[in-house]
Design a protein around this motif. Structure first.
Motif, PDB file in Angstrom:
ATOM      1  N   PHE A 114      43.412  99.358 -20.455  1.00 34.80           N
ATOM      2  CA  PHE A 114      41.944  99.244 -21.534  1.00 34.80           C
ATOM      3  C   PHE A 114      42.036 100.759 -21.154  1.00 34.80           C
ATOM      4  O   PHE A 114      42.639 101.636 -19.809  1.00 34.80           O
ATOM      5  CB  PHE A 114      41.103  99.056 -20.157  1.00 34.80           C
ATOM      6  CG  PHE A 114      41.019  97.610 -19.611  1.00 34.80           C
ATOM      7  CD1 PHE A 114      39.928  97.290 -20.058  1.00 34.80           C
ATOM      8  CD2 PHE A 114      41.269  97.058 -18.905  1.00 34.80           C
ATOM      9  CE1 PHE A 114      39.605  95.101 -19.911  1.00 34.80           C
ATOM     10  CE2 PHE A 114      41.751  95.665 -17.926  1.00 34.80           C
ATOM     11  CZ  PHE A 114      41.022  95.167 -18.933  1.00 34.80           C
ATOM     12  N   PHE A 115      41.138 101.765 -22.216  1.00 39.59           N
ATOM     13  CA  PHE A 115      41.247 102.298 -22.488  1.00 39.59           C
ATOM     14  C   PHE A 115      39.473 102.842 -22.302  1.00 39.59           C
ATOM     15  O   PHE A 115      38.614 102.601 -23.305  1.00 39.59           O
ATOM     16  CB  PHE A 115      41.716 102.632 -23.862  1.00 39.59           C
ATOM     17  CG  PHE A 115      41.506 104.489 -23.812  1.00 39.59           C
ATOM     18  CD1 PHE A 115      41.309 105.498 -23.808  1.00 39.59           C
ATOM     19  CD2 PHE A 115      40.184 105.011 -26.026  1.00 39.59           C
ATOM     20  CE1 PHE A 115      41.175 106.945 -23.472  1.00 39.59           C
ATOM     21  CE2 PHE A 115      40.026 106.095 -25.871  1.00 39.59           C
ATOM     22  CZ  PHE A 115      40.479 107.281 -24.878  1.00 39.59           C
ATOM     23  N   LEU A 116      39.504 103.824 -21.533  1.00 31.13           N
ATOM     24  CA  LEU A 116      37.933 104.434 -20.817  1.00 31.13           C
ATOM     25  C   LEU A 116      37.446 105.388 -21.958  1.00 31.13           C
ATOM     26  O   LEU A 116      37.663 106.241 -22.120  1.00 31.13           O
ATOM     27  CB  LEU A 116      38.029 104.457 -19.765  1.00 31.13           C
ATOM     28  CG  LEU A 116      37.894 103.085 -18.765  1.00 31.13           C
ATOM     29  CD1 LEU A 116      37.599 103.719 -17.527  1.00 31.13           C
ATOM     30  CD2 LEU A 116      37.395 101.722 -18.884  1.00 31.13           C
ATOM     31  N   HIS A 117      36.573 105.007 -23.023  1.00 33.33           N
ATOM     32  CA  HIS A 117      36.811 105.405 -24.639  1.00 33.33           C
ATOM     33  C   HIS A 117      34.942 107.046 -23.879  1.00 33.33           C
ATOM     34  O   HIS A 117      34.535 106.074 -24.138  1.00 33.33           O
ATOM     35  CB  HIS A 117      36.009 104.878 -25.732  1.00 33.33           C
ATOM     36  CG  HIS A 117      36.187 106.088 -26.935  1.00 33.33           C
ATOM     37  ND1 HIS A 117      36.915 106.951 -26.956  1.00 33.33           N
ATOM     38  CD2 HIS A 117      36.110 105.139 -27.738  1.00 33.33           C
ATOM     39  CE1 HIS A 117      36.669 107.257 -28.066  1.00 33.33           C
ATOM     40  NE2 HIS A 117      36.223 106.112 -28.872  1.00 33.33           N
TER      41      HIS A 117
ATOM     42  N   VAL B  33      46.452  95.973 -14.573  1.00 31.57           N
ATOM     43  CA  VAL B  33      45.502  95.971 -14.894  1.00 31.57           C
ATOM     44  C   VAL B  33      45.575  97.328 -14.747  1.00 31.57           C
ATOM     45  O   VAL B  33      46.497  98.486 -14.346  1.00 31.57           O
ATOM     46  CB  VAL B  33      44.277  96.396 -14.048  1.00 31.57           C
ATOM     47  CG1 VAL B  33      43.406  96.774 -15.010  1.00 31.57           C
ATOM     48  CG2 VAL B  33      44.338  94.573 -13.761  1.00 31.57           C
ATOM     49  N   CYS B  34      45.780  98.102 -16.011  1.00 33.21           N
ATOM     50  CA  CYS B  34      46.570  99.811 -16.513  1.00 33.21           C
ATOM     51  C   CYS B  34      44.964 100.660 -17.131  1.00 33.21           C
ATOM     52  O   CYS B  34      44.574  99.746 -18.452  1.00 33.21           O
ATOM     53  CB  CYS B  34      47.608  99.756 -17.235  1.00 33.21           C
ATOM     54  SG  CYS B  34      49.475  99.054 -17.342  1.00 33.21           S
TER      55      CYS B  34
ATOM     56  N   PRO C  30      47.157  93.461 -26.122  1.00 31.76           N
ATOM     57  CA  PRO C  30      46.884  94.593 -26.503  1.00 31.76           C
ATOM     58  C   PRO C  30      45.593  95.746 -25.917  1.00 31.76           C
ATOM     59  O   PRO C  30      46.236  95.731 -24.468  1.00 31.76           O
ATOM     60  CB  PRO C  30      45.364  93.468 -27.059  1.00 31.76           C
ATOM     61  CG  PRO C  30      45.534  92.412 -26.283  1.00 31.76           C
ATOM     62  CD  PRO C  30      46.905  92.511 -25.559  1.00 31.76           C
ATOM     63  N   TRP C  31      45.618  96.435 -26.154  1.00 32.69           N
ATOM     64  CA  TRP C  31      44.969  97.207 -25.593  1.00 32.69           C
ATOM     65  C   TRP C  31      43.026  97.116 -26.239  1.00 32.69           C
ATOM     66  O   TRP C  31      42.979  96.488 -26.390  1.00 32.69           O
ATOM     67  CB  TRP C  31      44.927  98.989 -26.397  1.00 32.69           C
ATOM     68  CG  TRP C  31      46.406  99.356 -26.074  1.00 32.69           C
ATOM     69  CD1 TRP C  31      47.288 100.439 -25.651  1.00 32.69           C
ATOM     70  CD2 TRP C  31      45.482 100.605 -24.723  1.00 32.69           C
ATOM     71  NE1 TRP C  31      47.734 100.203 -25.375  1.00 32.69           N
ATOM     72  CE2 TRP C  31      47.476 101.742 -24.471  1.00 32.69           C
ATOM     73  CE3 TRP C  31      44.888 100.999 -23.623  1.00 32.69           C
ATOM     74  CZ2 TRP C  31      48.051 101.820 -23.699  1.00 32.69           C
ATOM     75  CZ3 TRP C  31      44.988 101.944 -22.426  1.00 32.69           C
ATOM     76  CH2 TRP C  31      46.821 102.521 -22.490  1.00 32.69           C
TER      77      TRP C  31
ATOM     78  N   ILE D 179      31.771  95.513 -18.837  1.00 29.08           N
ATOM     79  CA  ILE D 179      33.209  95.002 -20.280  1.00 29.08           C
ATOM     80  C   ILE D 179      34.645  94.619 -19.790  1.00 29.08           C
ATOM     81  O   ILE D 179      34.966  93.625 -19.241  1.00 29.08           O
ATOM     82  CB  ILE D 179      33.013  96.057 -21.003  1.00 29.08           C
ATOM     83  CG1 ILE D 179      31.459  96.220 -21.705  1.00 29.08           C
ATOM     84  CG2 ILE D 179      34.115  95.889 -21.983  1.00 29.08           C
ATOM     85  CD1 ILE D 179      31.524  97.085 -22.546  1.00 29.08           C
ATOM     86  N   VAL D 180      35.150  95.299 -18.710  1.00 28.14           N
ATOM     87  CA  VAL D 180      36.326  95.214 -18.070  1.00 28.14           C
ATOM     88  C   VAL D 180      36.780  94.043 -17.014  1.00 28.14           C
ATOM     89  O   VAL D 180      37.305  93.090 -17.456  1.00 28.14           O
ATOM     90  CB  VAL D 180      36.387  96.294 -17.467  1.00 28.14           C
ATOM     91  CG1 VAL D 180      38.637  96.509 -16.379  1.00 28.14           C
ATOM     92  CG2 VAL D 180      37.034  97.362 -17.814  1.00 28.14           C
ATOM     93  N   ALA D 181      35.086  93.389 -16.981  1.00 28.60           N
ATOM     94  CA  ALA D 181      35.725  92.980 -15.441  1.00 28.60           C
ATOM     95  C   ALA D 181      35.687  91.783 -16.440  1.00 28.60           C
ATOM     96  O   ALA D 181      36.413  90.601 -15.960  1.00 28.60           O
ATOM     97  CB  ALA D 181      34.530  93.137 -14.478  1.00 28.60           C
ATOM     98  N   LYS D 182      34.272  91.511 -17.422  1.00 28.65           N
ATOM     99  CA  LYS D 182      33.881  90.031 -17.661  1.00 28.65           C
ATOM    100  C   LYS D 182      35.639  89.923 -19.138  1.00 28.65           C
ATOM    101  O   LYS D 182      35.908  88.531 -18.987  1.00 28.65           O
ATOM    102  CB  LYS D 182      33.626  90.058 -18.914  1.00 28.65           C
ATOM    103  CG  LYS D 182      32.826  89.196 -19.860  1.00 28.65           C
ATOM    104  CD  LYS D 182      31.859  88.154 -18.763  1.00 28.65           C
ATOM    105  CE  LYS D 182      31.250  87.434 -19.603  1.00 28.65           C
ATOM    106  NZ  LYS D 182      32.646  86.539 -20.152  1.00 28.65           N
TER     107      LYS D 182
END
Length: 292
Positions: free
Chosen positions: A182-185, A61-62, A239-240, A254-257
């Motif tokens: 994941f990019f946390l925007h 997990v990145c 994918p990102w 959202i990340v967990a789901k």
């Protein structure tokens, strides 16, 4: 509560981060979101147990995002129900002198998770096309043949580095590593509020560094570099996901789901069957123990 689908967070094609939301209304109160996160992370913890028993895959997990995007607290909350031996977190800082004696991917390669385990990269191999692109003088510390000054670091250099990163991911994926990026925007205004909180709350002062403000001045440069890196390296295989991060509970859910939904597609991840001779004698083994 609003249903979410991983596909709505996919990064495809040329990315313009200004067009991507930094906040998503899940149409639920914070307690409801936290409760849903609890349910999802329990399922993730159970899935990790099966992953360990199965022993053929690992999960990487990145997490990337601007300072204060919430990476640390997300890791704490999303993986809370994991077996502590089933997840290993690596926070990559400025490369050490030893790390600089190797190629830039070396320290990431040796930190990859074992089969059966999750690995979390808090900041990742993508720092090598983000912070180093904003500060190209950092590249000179890598002592790369043919790179003697910042002027030697041209667009072809970055294109090659994007491809090297994709090759790295393609290789580890082919050998059983499931990759999430994941990019946390985060919005610039929300970062301002979070930095002020660090200054106003004494228990958070230790998190603040004057360097945070210097990097904030380069906000637009970082946004451009993130957009380019995501555009160049988001593929159907790896994918990102661009996750709205202005609200921390929502971002964690959202990340967990996404993790649970996508991992559930791996139908071959199952607990191994007992050998027939063992299975046939389970009652006998029970009786042996009960007679002790």
């Amino acid at each position: 509560m609003k249903e979410i689908n991983p596909s709505q967070f996919y990064a495809e094609g040329a990315i313009n981060l200004e067009e991507r939301p930094t906040f998503l209304d899940l149409q639920a109160k914070e307690k409801k979101i936290e409760k849903e996160l609890e349910n999802v992370r329990e399922d993730l913890g159970e899935w990790q147990d099966v992953l360990y028993a199965h022993g053929k895959y690992s999960v990487l997990v990145c997490l990337q995002g601007m300072d204060t995007a919430g990476k640390d607290s997300l890791i704490r909350e999303v993986f809370k129900d994991f077996n502590s031996r089933g997840v290993v977190v690596h926070s990559f800082k400025t490369p050490t002198s030893k790390e600089l004696k190797h190629d830039y991917l070396w320290r990431h390669y040796i930190a990859l998770p074992e089969r059966g385990k999750f690995g979390v990269f808090n900041r990742t191999h993508y720092e090598n096309v983000l912070v180093t692109k904003v500060h190209p003088n950092y590249i000179l510390h890598e002592n790369i043949p043919g790179i003697n000054s910042v002027e030697d670091i041209d667009e072809a250099f970055w294109e090659k580095r994007y491809q090297q990163i994709l090759d790295f991911e393609k290789h580890i994926q082919a050998n059983g590593t499931i990759i999430f990026k994941f990019f946390l925007h985060l919005s610039k205004n929300e970062q301002k509020h979070r930095l002020l909180r660090r200054l106003n709350k004494s228990s958070k002062n230790w998190k603040f560094s004057p360097g945070d403000l210097k990097e904030r001045e380069l906000w637009e440069d970082y946004q451009d570099c993130y957009a380019e890196a995501i555009s160049k390296t988001s593929t159907p295989e790896t994918p990102w996901y661009i996750v709205p991060a202005d609200d921390k509970p929502s971002a964690r859910y959202i990340v967990a789901k996404i993790l649970l939904d996508k991992l559930s597609e791996y139908k071959d991840v199952q607990e191994p069957e007992l050998a027939p001779e063992i299975k046939e004698n389970l009652d006998a083994y029970k009786k042996m123990l009960e007679k002790e």
